[in-house]
Design a protein around this motif. Structure first.
Motif, short mmCIF file in Angstrom:
data_model
loop_
_atom_site.label_atom_id
_atom_site.label_comp_id
_atom_site.label_asym_id
_atom_site.label_seq_id
_atom_site.Cartn_x
_atom_site.Cartn_y
_atom_site.Cartn_z
N ILE A 1 0.83 -1.36 -0.25
CA ILE A 1 0.09 0.15 0.18
C ILE A 1 1.41 1.06 -0.53
CG2 ILE A 1 -1.48 0.92 1.16
CD1 ILE A 1 -2.67 -1.21 2.44
N SER A 2 2.10 0.88 1.05
CA SER A 2 2.69 2.58 1.12
C SER A 2 3.72 2.52 -0.61
CB SER A 2 4.21 2.42 1.64
OG SER A 2 3.25 2.25 3.37
N ARG A 3 3.62 1.45 -1.25
CA ARG A 3 4.47 1.72 -2.54
C ARG A 3 3.97 2.13 -3.41
NH1 ARG A 3 7.15 -3.13 -2.18
NH2 ARG A 3 4.97 -4.07 -3.11
N LYS A 4 2.31 1.85 -3.21
CA LYS A 4 1.44 2.33 -4.81
C LYS A 4 0.58 3.62 -4.16
CE LYS A 4 1.43 -1.90 -7.15
NZ LYS A 4 1.69 -1.80 -8.20
N LEU A 5 0.67 4.28 -2.75
CA LEU A 5 -0.16 5.22 -2.61
C LEU A 5 0.80 6.26 -1.71
CD1 LEU A 5 -3.46 4.52 -0.92
CD2 LEU A 5 -3.61 4.49 -3.37
N GLY A 6 1.65 5.75 -2.14
CA GLY A 6 3.13 6.97 -1.01
C GLY A 6 3.69 8.07 -1.88
N LYS A 7 3.77 8.15 -3.36
CA LYS A 7 3.69 8.91 -4.21
C LYS A 7 3.01 10.44 -4.60
CE LYS A 7 6.40 6.12 -7.27
NZ LYS A 7 6.51 5.66 -8.64
N LYS A 8 1.69 9.52 -4.16
CA LYS A 8 0.13 10.99 -4.26
C LYS A 8 0.29 10.96 -2.54
CE LYS A 8 -3.71 11.65 -5.65
NZ LYS A 8 -5.30 10.73 -7.11
N PHE A 9 0.23 9.88 -1.47
CA PHE A 9 -0.09 10.44 -0.43
C PHE A 9 1.33 9.98 0.13
CE2 PHE A 9 -4.42 8.94 -2.05
CZ PHE A 9 -4.52 9.57 -2.37
N SER A 10 1.88 11.56 0.91
CA SER A 10 3.54 10.99 0.96
C SER A 10 3.24 10.51 2.48
CB SER A 10 4.06 12.92 1.38
OG SER A 10 3.72 13.31 2.13
N ASN A 11 1.80 10.89 3.46
CA ASN A 11 1.99 10.39 4.81
C ASN A 11 1.70 8.98 4.88
OD1 ASN A 11 2.38 13.24 5.34
ND2 ASN A 11 1.08 13.65 5.99
N ILE A 12 1.44 8.66 3.73
CA ILE A 12 0.32 7.16 3.99
C ILE A 12 1.45 5.89 4.88
CG2 ILE A 12 1.15 6.44 2.07
CD1 ILE A 12 -2.22 5.38 3.13
N SER A 13 3.24 5.76 4.16
CA SER A 13 3.49 5.29 5.02
C SER A 13 3.89 4.77 6.68
CB SER A 13 5.43 4.94 4.25
OG SER A 13 6.15 6.37 5.26
N GLY A 14 3.90 6.07 7.37
CA GLY A 14 3.78 7.07 8.70
C GLY A 14 2.65 6.28 9.12
N PHE A 15 1.64 6.47 8.09
CA PHE A 15 0.04 6.42 8.96
C PHE A 15 -0.01 4.72 9.40
CE2 PHE A 15 -4.57 3.91 7.81
CZ PHE A 15 -4.32 4.98 8.75
N MET A 16 0.64 3.61 8.26
CA MET A 16 0.29 2.56 7.76
C MET A 16 1.27 1.89 9.25
SD MET A 16 -1.51 0.88 5.85
CE MET A 16 -1.15 -0.02 5.18
N LYS A 17 2.44 2.98 9.68
CA LYS A 17 3.07 2.29 10.72
C LYS A 17 2.69 2.47 11.84
CE LYS A 17 7.87 2.90 12.49
NZ LYS A 17 8.94 4.05 13.03
N THR A 18 2.27 3.63 12.15
CA THR A 18 1.52 3.54 13.50
C THR A 18 0.73 2.98 14.06
OG1 THR A 18 2.27 5.91 13.13
CG2 THR A 18 0.43 5.50 14.83
N MET A 19 -0.46 2.82 12.82
CA MET A 19 -1.52 2.01 12.97
C MET A 19 -1.26 0.67 13.01
SD MET A 19 -4.94 1.92 10.18
CE MET A 19 -5.07 0.44 9.61
N LYS A 20 0.22 -0.09 12.73
CA LYS A 20 0.29 -1.67 12.55
C LYS A 20 0.73 -1.64 14.41
CE LYS A 20 3.67 -4.62 10.22
NZ LYS A 20 3.97 -4.72 9.87
N GLU A 21 1.69 -0.55 14.94
CA GLU A 21 2.43 -0.66 16.31
C GLU A 21 0.70 -0.49 17.43
OE1 GLU A 21 4.82 2.79 16.50
OE2 GLU A 21 6.48 1.98 14.84
N GLY A 22 -0.21 0.26 16.82
CA GLY A 22 -0.73 1.07 17.38
C GLY A 22 -1.55 -1.01 18.22
N LEU A 23 -1.86 -1.13 16.91
CA LEU A 23 -2.83 -2.37 16.37
C LEU A 23 -2.11 -3.71 17.18
CD1 LEU A 23 -4.22 -2.87 12.98
CD2 LEU A 23 -5.58 -2.62 14.74
N TYR A 24 -0.86 -3.97 17.10
CA TYR A 24 0.16 -4.17 17.73
C TYR A 24 0.44 -4.13 19.62
CZ TYR A 24 3.96 -7.22 19.43
OH TYR A 24 4.47 -8.41 20.54
N LYS A 25 0.12 -3.49 19.90
CA LYS A 25 -0.38 -3.31 21.58
C LYS A 25 -1.77 -3.55 21.82
CE LYS A 25 3.12 0.68 21.74
NZ LYS A 25 2.94 2.26 21.24
N ILE A 26 -2.55 -3.48 21.19
CA ILE A 26 -4.05 -3.97 21.91
C ILE A 26 -3.73 -5.66 21.05
CG2 ILE A 26 -6.42 -3.54 21.09
CD1 ILE A 26 -6.23 -0.90 20.42
N PHE A 27 -3.16 -5.96 20.54
CA PHE A 27 -3.32 -6.72 20.37
C PHE A 27 -2.84 -8.06 21.17
CE2 PHE A 27 -5.26 -6.73 16.46
CZ PHE A 27 -6.70 -7.08 16.55
#
Length: 161
Positions: free
Chosen positions: A6-32
């Motif tokens: 997702i970051s590779r495909k949308l990263g050019k158009k939406f520069s913040n997408i990789s940071g969003f994905m990383k933060t979401m992944k970390e948050g989900l890991y902490k909850i699970f």
């Protein structure tokens, strides 16, 4: 699982997408990784989701369009999840477009679907604004003793009249 794709495909158009994905992944890991937090999160979320979905259902009834509660649930959940993807600032328009699209998939005319989403959003914003004003006033009055004590303890002259 697909964050790099997702970051590779949308990263050019939406520069913040990789940071969003990383933060979401970390948050989900902490909850699970914390079962108590997961159960608490689910327990607190269920009433909120029911209230949110009820708002959509009641908005439909308000304009005289009866929809099944299950359709309100599908439209609401899909819209709330779509709104989390950072396509527009604050998810503006994503929520409405997704909900109107879901309604149209189930045979509701697009004009009616858009009306439902706008009514729902207006009511939600009005309630949020109303309780926000009450909270702000309450915080203002509740903090007066704190600032009075801070002012007495201050050695600097008070420029604020």
């Amino acid at each position: 699982k697909y964050d790099l794709f997702i970051s590779r495909k949308l990263g050019k158009k939406f520069s913040n997408i990789s940071g969003f994905m990383k933060t979401m992944k970390e948050g989900l890991y902490k909850i699970f990784s914390n079962p108590a937090a997961l159960v608490l999160s689910i327990a607190l979320s269920i009433p909120v989701w029911i209230l949110e979905i009820s708002g959509i259902y009641l908005a439909a009834l308000a304009i005289g369009y009866k929809i099944p509660f299950s359709l309100a649930a599908v439209a609401g959940i899909t819209s709330f999840l779509a709104q989390t993807i950072p396509l527009t600032p604050g998810g503006i328009g994503v929520y409405e477009g997704t909900m109107a699209g879901v309604f149209s998939l189930f045979g509701i005319p697009l004009a009616t679907g858009i009306s439902l989403t706008l009514i729902d959003h207006f009511v939600r914003a009005t309630v949020t604004l109303f309780f926000g004003i009450i909270s702000t006033i309450h915080i203002g009055f509740a903090s007066r003793p704190f600032f009075a004590r801070a002012k007495k303890g201050s050695k600097e002259p008070d420029d604020i009249a």
